[in-house]
Every structure is written in structure tokens, then in C-alpha cells.
Design a protein around this motif. Structure first.
Motif, PDB file in Angstrom:
ATOM      1  N   ASN A 304     -29.026  24.432  91.795  1.00 43.53           N
ATOM      2  CA  ASN A 304     -28.274  24.697  90.589  1.00 43.53           C
ATOM      3  C   ASN A 304     -27.991  25.875  90.409  1.00 43.53           C
ATOM      4  OD1 ASN A 304     -28.943  22.134  89.891  1.00 43.53           O
ATOM      5  ND2 ASN A 304     -31.138  22.679  88.799  1.00 43.53           N
ATOM      6  N   GLN A 308     -24.026  27.013  89.244  1.00 41.31           N
ATOM      7  CA  GLN A 308     -23.705  27.739  88.045  1.00 41.31           C
ATOM      8  C   GLN A 308     -22.796  28.968  88.381  1.00 41.31           C
ATOM      9  OE1 GLN A 308     -27.459  28.834  86.241  1.00 41.31           O
ATOM     10  NE2 GLN A 308     -28.085  26.753  85.870  1.00 41.31           N
ATOM     11  N   SER A 359     -19.825  20.287  90.912  1.00 40.82           N
ATOM     12  CA  SER A 359     -19.604  21.650  90.310  1.00 40.82           C
ATOM     13  C   SER A 359     -18.869  22.557  91.096  1.00 40.82           C
ATOM     14  CB  SER A 359     -20.940  22.483  90.054  1.00 40.82           C
ATOM     15  OG  SER A 359     -21.823  21.578  89.172  1.00 40.82           O
TER      16      SER A 359
END
Length: 792
Positions: A304, A308, A359
Motif C-alpha cells: 500500500n 501510494q 496503481s
């Protein structure tokens, strides 16, 4: 400090008393220490400082209360530190004092004083900082009691944090490497003390000790934060020295709490760039942790964080490193080495992997599909196990399926994932239906265009639980109509997403939809009443578009009308007569506008068959149906006279056979308009006599009503019909019919009892008479002169 326990006193109360007693002694000794310092009596002040610190030698306080006492002593020692700094500025040498305090009687006060003086000693520059730091960190080994040792080393870390050699302060005093060595040594010793706490006391107190260790974890983690704050620690130094030393200590301690917390600290405190360079190494170390450690949460936190980071960077991840491949490879090795890892943890890791790929590499669907394949293979191992029905497993599997929808917000993109359906197959019918709803809602809410037959087939295959009944459900299962209506309304909305400029392709999409919507099952009749109407209306629009292309496309347009006819049969067979009749009439009107008279006639014929066969027992439904049929026939253009007369005669015949007299009367006078149709020359149809016959028949039926108020109401309504035709020059409607009907109304009106209904009827009649008076007084032209003969 007293070591006894008062009789009947609880542990918390005793702790409170012990803490208050110790704090009082700290305050007293601190008072005398400050007074001696103010008087310039340093040696006496050090004795009082030693006595004050002596309170920290207690073993009776819990770690939480010990921390409170430690903070009180720490604050007072700041006063001593400030005094020593002032003495240093006046030229006093700290080296002499540094040696002097080492003669204090008790080791704990001695080391606290040594650290206090040592911090000033470092800032004085009288000796290289690296030597003093090395000396202090070694001397602190003299305290091996876990709690006292932890707080002592925390004090060492706090007092030296701004005195470590770093970029800009390197030189004879030391280098960044010296600071790193000091911090790592202190961290290592603190972790050993922290781990050792679990072995104190009896086995019965283990839970309490673990809770106390939880409360002290921040003391250990501060060292890692201190390392991350050193500007001189670059990627190379971190990769070659810092991380291996930290990992060595974490792995070797073999303690669940320590490994879990410290791995999380490493991920949180060091920069993202450092993690990218050491990714493979960190993940490989996760496999070395003891099985009790939740490696999943550690890896998920790392994933994560990097996801980000990628979103914050304009250029995304470095081109020379495929982060997803590294994680994917290490994940497979981790799950292979930790076969006892709970299924839900494995799924959470897979979800994090998917999130990372979307992402960092949003255009790479192959990565997402690899995760879905891995997920299906994982679930396959448990297909005969109750694990698959556990709430948390279902939740994580559902999360994996909804992640691509939430990220891409495009169902078409998700449908390209070949392994998506494979994962869904391991869910129960109810859960698959819930996921299907999310998929359909995503398509609807994002207005995702479905542009070819393959996309429609793929979508309906994925959301099949919304389109078919559960094969394993019992035949007498109760149907939740509220949920069913919501679900099928959602499915119906998908038809409006069909778009293709190539009309044959659009027609093929409608064919796929009908096949999907008409799957047999207990709920089919409930489903198709929601899903087939938008399909029919879409096909009607398509037929009209095809017809507009010219006469050469007439055959294609007829093919679409044939499709509509076949589609409506499903509603007929499902005993949805009113809905089917309404749609037959819509199709008939469309076919008539398209100049397909035979097709329109067939649709009207089917509407009458429905009326005669399936609405025979429902008078209210018959009334509504006749109103719709009458309206459709009146507006249908370009009908052959013979066909038109056949249809309107049939309609008038049905109107006269309605169950209730007032419905018959209204139905018959409504049908009169079918014999007096305005419009273009081709669409116009006027039969004066048939109009009069309808009105007279309606009047005769109205006269048979037993309720006086009802027949008067009908008389007034029929009067208005007469006036309409009289005004539009129907030669069969003469003044004598108007006068006799007005007289009849006046006669019957006087016999009505006063009520709300009769007041309404009287008002209607009054308004009608007022209109006649208006027309009589409007002028003397030919059109208005005929009203003069009407007697009101």
C-alpha cells in the motif's frame, strides 16, 4: 519505596500510592538539587540527583506507571543538563566531571548521570563524539533489568539525538557510520531487553506481561525512527549496513510481538526510495519470520505504501524495476513456505497485489489477470472445504472481484480479464448475485457503452445470477419480490447502454439480450416483465431507424418487427396480458407509421386475442385495454379501409359487452371517434351514421343504469360527445338530438338527491350549458347560427 501491600487494597490502588510516593521523593530531591546548583554546589547537587534517580530502581511499578515516574525524573534532569551547559560556556571542562560521576554508588543513578554529563561532554568537543557514544552505549549494558534497562537506553537515545555526527557535522568527532553503529547497538540491546520481559514472572501472568510489552514498544521503535532521520544515511548505506543489521536482530529474536512491530516500523519510518531498492531482500526476510507473525499485514502495508508512492510520482514507478513482478514472485515463495497461512490472509495479500498493479501499472491488465488466476488456483485447493463459506473468506474474495470495478470504473475493461469468471465460480449463488449487482450498477452509474455482441455476451455471462434462478434452490422457495424488482430493474437499465452505429450489430446485441432474459425458471415470469419492455422499445426504435434508410431496407425492418413479435410471445406465455397488450399496441403504432400495414394489423390482432383470451375475467383490465386499443387505432395512420373497419368494429363490439353498464356506455361513445377520424386524406375516415349509432347505443345503455346519479352523469358525458360532433359538422348529429338529450337531463336532474357526486354532475351540466350559451352569443356566422336552435 515501600514493598508491602495494604490489606484489602486493589492492585491499581496500590500502584497509584506507590507512584505518588515515588514522585514525592523525586520532587523533594529535585528541589534540593536545584537549590545546590543555584548555590554553585555541584557535588552536593549530583548527590541529590543520584538520590532522585534512585527512585527509578524500583521493580514494583507497572511499565505504564514507571513511565510516568521516568518522565518526572527526566524533566528534572533537564535542569541539571542546562546548568552543565552554562558551566561549559564558562570554560569548565566536562571531561573531569564525566570521570567523576562514574564513582556514584548505584549503577542506575550512575549511568543516568553519566549520560547527562556525557551529552554535554559531546557538545563541548573535548573528546570525539564517536568515542563518548561508544563508551555510553557499552556502559549501559550494566543494567540488564528489562524495564529499567529500556528506559535508561531510551534516555540515552533522547539525550544524544541532536549530537550524533551527521552530514555537515562530520569530522574528527565521527562520521555518519559511527552514528549508525551507535543507534543500531542501542536498538539491538533495547530489543533484547524488550524480548526478555516475556520471561519474567509466572506463566499465569504472561498475558499481562504481553500487554505491558505492547505499552513499551514505542521505546524500541524510536531507535529506527532516529536512524531514518540521519541525513547521511543514503540508499547505499541503508542497503549495505543499516537494513541487514536491523533484519538480523528482528529475525534472530524469534519473538512474535517484536518481529511484527519492528517490521512494521521499518516499513513506516524509512523512505519509499529505500524500500524500492531493497524490496526483494525485505520480502525474503518476511519468510524468515516465525509462523505466528502476521506476515500478511506487513507485506500489505509495504504494498500500500509503494502504491501510494507511485500515485504521487508523475512518472510512476522507476522503469528499471518491476515492483509487481518482485512482489508476485516473493508472494508465491512466501505462501509455499508458510502453508499454514489462513486462507483469508492469502486472499488479502492477493488483493493488495492487485491494488499495487492497478496503481503502478494501470494499463497492464495481464498483471491483474495473473492475480485472478492465482486467486482461482488458491480457492480450488479449498473447493471441498467449509473454508470457502467463511464470512471473512467470502468478504475477501468479493473484495478481489470489486477492486477492478472501483479502480477502472469501466465494466468493459473488467470483462477483458479472462480469469474474472473463474474466481466468481467459487462463490455461492447469493454472493455471486451480490457481486453481479455491483457489476451492473458500475456499468449503469458510469454509463459504460456496450458496443458489440461479444461485450454483451461476456457481461451477461458474468452477471448470470441476475438472469437465471439458482439451480440448487428448491422449487417452492419463496420469491422476494422487492429484491427481485430492484435487481431486474437494474438489468433492464443495461439495455439502454447498447450502442452501435452499425444497425445489424445492434440487432445482434438485442438477440443476445433476449436469449439471456428468457432463461427458464420459477422467476422467469417475474423477471421478464421488467427486462423485456426496454428490449421491445429498443427494437421499435431500431426498426424505425432501419425503415428510415429507404425502401431497400424494408426487409431488414420487417425482420426487427418479427423479433418484437417473437419477444412478446414470452410475455403472453408468462401470463402478463396487460403488459403484452400495451407493447403489442406500441409495436402496431410503430409498424403503421412505417407503412407496414400487414404487420400492424397482426399486432392489433394479437392485442384483441389477448383481450379475448386472458382478460375475460377482469373487467377493470378490459376497460383499460379498450381505452389503449381505441387510442392506438385512432392514431394509427395509413390503414386499408377494409382492415380498419374490421378492427374498429371489433373494438366497438367488445365495448358493448363490458360487464358494467356505465363501462359499456363510455366504451361505446369512446369508439364513436374511431368512425370519425380527422387527419390527412389517406388517414381520414368519417362515417356519420355509425357515429350516430354509437352515441344512440351509448345513450340507451346509460338509460338502463339503476343509479339515477350515474345515468345522469353518463347523459351529460354523452351530451358533450354530441356537441363535439355537432361542432365538427357531422350531418347525422342534428339539433333535435341535442334538444331531446338536454330535456332528458333536466328531467332526471330534478329527481337526484343532493350529494357530493350530484353537485359535481350539476356543475358539469351547468358548464356544458354555459358553453352552448357562449356559442349562441358568439356571433351570427354560419358556424354559430346552428346553435340558436338549441333549447337550454
Amino acid at each position: 519505596m515501600s514493598k508491602g501491600r495494604a490489606v484489602g487494597m486493589s492492585s491499581d490502588e496500590e500502584q497509584g500510592l506507590l507512584l505518588e510516593e515515588a514522585k514525592k521523593r523525586v520532587n523533594v530531591e529535585a528541589f534540593y538539587m536545584k537549590r545546590c546548583l543555584d548555590s554553585g554546589k555541584l557535588m552536593d547537587a549530583l548527590k541529590h540527583a543520584s538520590n532522585m534517580i534512585g527512585q527509578l530502581r524500583t521493580s514494583l511499578l507497572s511499565p505504564k506507571n514507571y513511565y510516568v515516574l521516568y518522565i518526572a525524573a527526566f524533566d528534572e534532569l533537564r535542569y541539571l543538563e542546562n546548568y552543565l551547559n552554562e558551566e561549559k560556556k564558562r570554560g569548565e571542562r566536562m571531561s573531569k566531571l564525566y570521570e567523576l560521576v562514574q564513582y556514584a554508588g548505584n549503577i542506575l543513578p550512575r549511568l543516568y548521570l553519566l549520560v547527562t554529563v556525557g551529552s554535554v561532554y559531546i557538545s563541548s568537543g573535548e573528546a570525539p563524539a564517536k568515542d563518548v557514544l561508544r563508551d555510553l552505549v557499552e556502559m549501559c549494558k550494566g543494567v540488564q533489568h528489562p524495564t529499567r534497562g529500556l528506559f535508561l537506553r531510551n534516555y540515552l537515545s533522547e539525550m544524544t539525538k541532536d549530537k550524533l555526527p551527521d552530514v555537515g557535522t562530520e569530522g574528527e568527532g565521527g562520521t555518519v557510520e559511527d552514528s549508525v553503529e551507535f543507534a543500531i547497538q542501542n536498538f539491538t540491546e533495547m530489543n533484547k531487553l524488550w524480548v526478555r520481559m516475556q520471561h519474567q514472572g509466572t506463566a499465569a501472568e504472561r498475558a499481562r506481561r504481553e500487554k505491558e510489552r505492547e505499552e513499551l514498544r514505542l521505546l524500541v521503535g524510536k531507535n529506527l525512527a532516529r536512524l531514518s532521520q540521519l541525513e547521511g544515511v543514503d540508499v547505499t548505506l541503508y542497503q549495505d549496513v543499516v537494513l541487514p543489521r536491523i533484519m538480523e536482530q528482528i529475525v534472530n529474536c524469534k519473538d512474535k510481538l517484536a518481529q511484527q512491530y519492528l517490521m512494521e516500523c521499518v516499513i513506516q519510518v524509512f523512505p519509499d526510495e529505500f524500500h524500492l531498492k531493497t524490496l526483494g531482500y525485505v520480502l525474503s526476510q518476511c519468510r524468515q519470520l516465525i509462523p505466528e507473525v502476521d506476515a500478511k499485514s506487513i507485506i500489505v502495508a509495504l504494498i500500500n505504501r509503494l502504491a501510494q508512492y507511485s500515485q504521487r510520482q508523475p512518472s510512476g514507478m522507476p522503469s528499471d524495476l518491476n515492483v509487481f513482478d518482485v512482489f508476485f514472485e516473493q508472494f508465491q515463495e512466501l505462501t509455499a513456505s508458510q502453508s499454514s497461512m489462513p486462507l483469508e490472509h492469502v486472499l488479502q495479500l492477493q488483493a493488495a497485489l492487485m491494488n499495487l498493479s492497478m496503481s503502478c501499472y494501470p494499463s497492464n491488465l495481464d498483471n491483474v489477470d495473473k492475480v485472478l488466476l492465482l486467486c482461482s488456483e488458491t480457492l480450488e485447493k479449498f473447493k471441498d472445504s467449509a473454508q470457502l463459506t467463511k464470512h471473512v473468506v467470502v468478504k475477501e474474495t468479493t473484495n478481489i472481484l470489486t477492486l477492478p470495478l472501483d479502480t477502472y470504473k469501466n465494466v468493459i475493461t473488467v470483462l477483458k480479464l479472462q480469469n474474472y469468471s473463474r474466481v466468481m465460480a467459487y462463490l455461492t449463488y447469493t454472493t455471486r448475485k451480490r457481486v453481479s449487482k455491483v457489476i451492473a450498477e458500475n456499468a449503469r452509474d458510469n454509463n459504460t457503452r456496450l458496443e458489440n455482441q461479444e461485450q454483451v455476451e461476456r457481461l451477461f455471462d458474468v452477471i448470470s445470477p441476475l438472469l437465471a434462478d439458482d439451480e440448487d434452490a428448491s422449487g417452492d422457495s419463496e420469491i422476494d419480490t422487492e429484491d427481485l424488482e430492484e435487481e431486474q430493474g437494474l438489468v433492464a437499465s443495461l439495455v439502454h447502454l447498447f450502442h452501435n452505429d452499425e444497425l445489424n450489430a445492434l440487432f445482434a446485441m438485442y438477440g443476445v439480450a433476449r436469449k439471456a432474459f428468457t432463461k427458464e425458471g420459477p422467476t422467469m415470469s417475474h423477471r421478464i416483465k421488467h427486462t423485456l419492455p426496454p428490449l421491445v422499445f429498443g427494437a421499435i426504435r431500431l426498426a424505425e431507424r432501419v425503415r428510415a434508410l429507404g425502401e431497400e431496407m424494408a426487409a431488414s425492418s420487417k425482420k426487427v418487427y418479427k423479433y418484437i413479435h417473437e419477444t412478446l410471445k414470452f410475455l403472453v406465455e408468462a401470463e402478463r396480458p396487460e403488459l403484452a397488450l400495451r407493447l403489442y399496441l406500441q409495436a402496431a403504432s410503430s409498424a403503421a407509421r412505417a407503412d407496414f400495414e400487414e404487420i400492424a394489423y397482426e399486432f392489433f390482432t394479437q392485442a384483441f386475442i389477448l383481450y379475448e383470451e386472458q382478460l375475460v375475467s377482469d373487467n377493470a383490465a378490459q376497460v383499460r385495454a379498450l381505452q389503449m386499443i381505441t387510442g392506438a387505432l385512432y392514431s394509427a395512420p395509413s390503414f386499408d379501409k377494409e382492415n380498419y373497419e374490421t378492427l374498429i368494429t371489433k373494438c366497438a363490439g367488445h365495448a358493448s359487452k363490458l360487464l358494467k353498464k356505465w363501462d359499456q356506455a363510455r366504451g361505446v361513445y369512446m369508439c364513436s371517434h374511431l368512425f370519425w377520424r380527422e387527419g390527412t386524406h389517406e388517414a381520414q375516415y368519417k362515417d356519420d351514421k355509425r357515429v350516430l349509432e354509437c352515441l344512440q347505443r351509448s345513450l340507451k345503455i346509460a338509460d338502463k343504469c339503476m343509479e339515477s346519479s350515474m345515468n345522469v352523469r353518463l347523459f351529460v358525458e354523452i351530451l358533450n360527445q354530441y356537441l363535439f360532433y355537432f361542432l365538427n359538422h357531422n350531418e347525422a348529429i342534428t339539433v333535435k338530438y341535442l334538444n331531446s338529450l338536454i330535456a332528458l337531463i333536466n328531467t332526471n336532474m330534478s329527481n337526484m338527491e343532493q350529494s357530493t357526486d350530484t353537485s359535481e354532475i350539476r356543475q358539469h351540466f351547468t358548464n356544458t350549458i354555459a358553453y352552448i350559451e357562449f356559442r349562441k352569443n358568439a356571433g351570427a356566422d354560419d358556424q354559430h347560427a346552428s346553435f340558436d336552435a338549441i333549447v337550454v
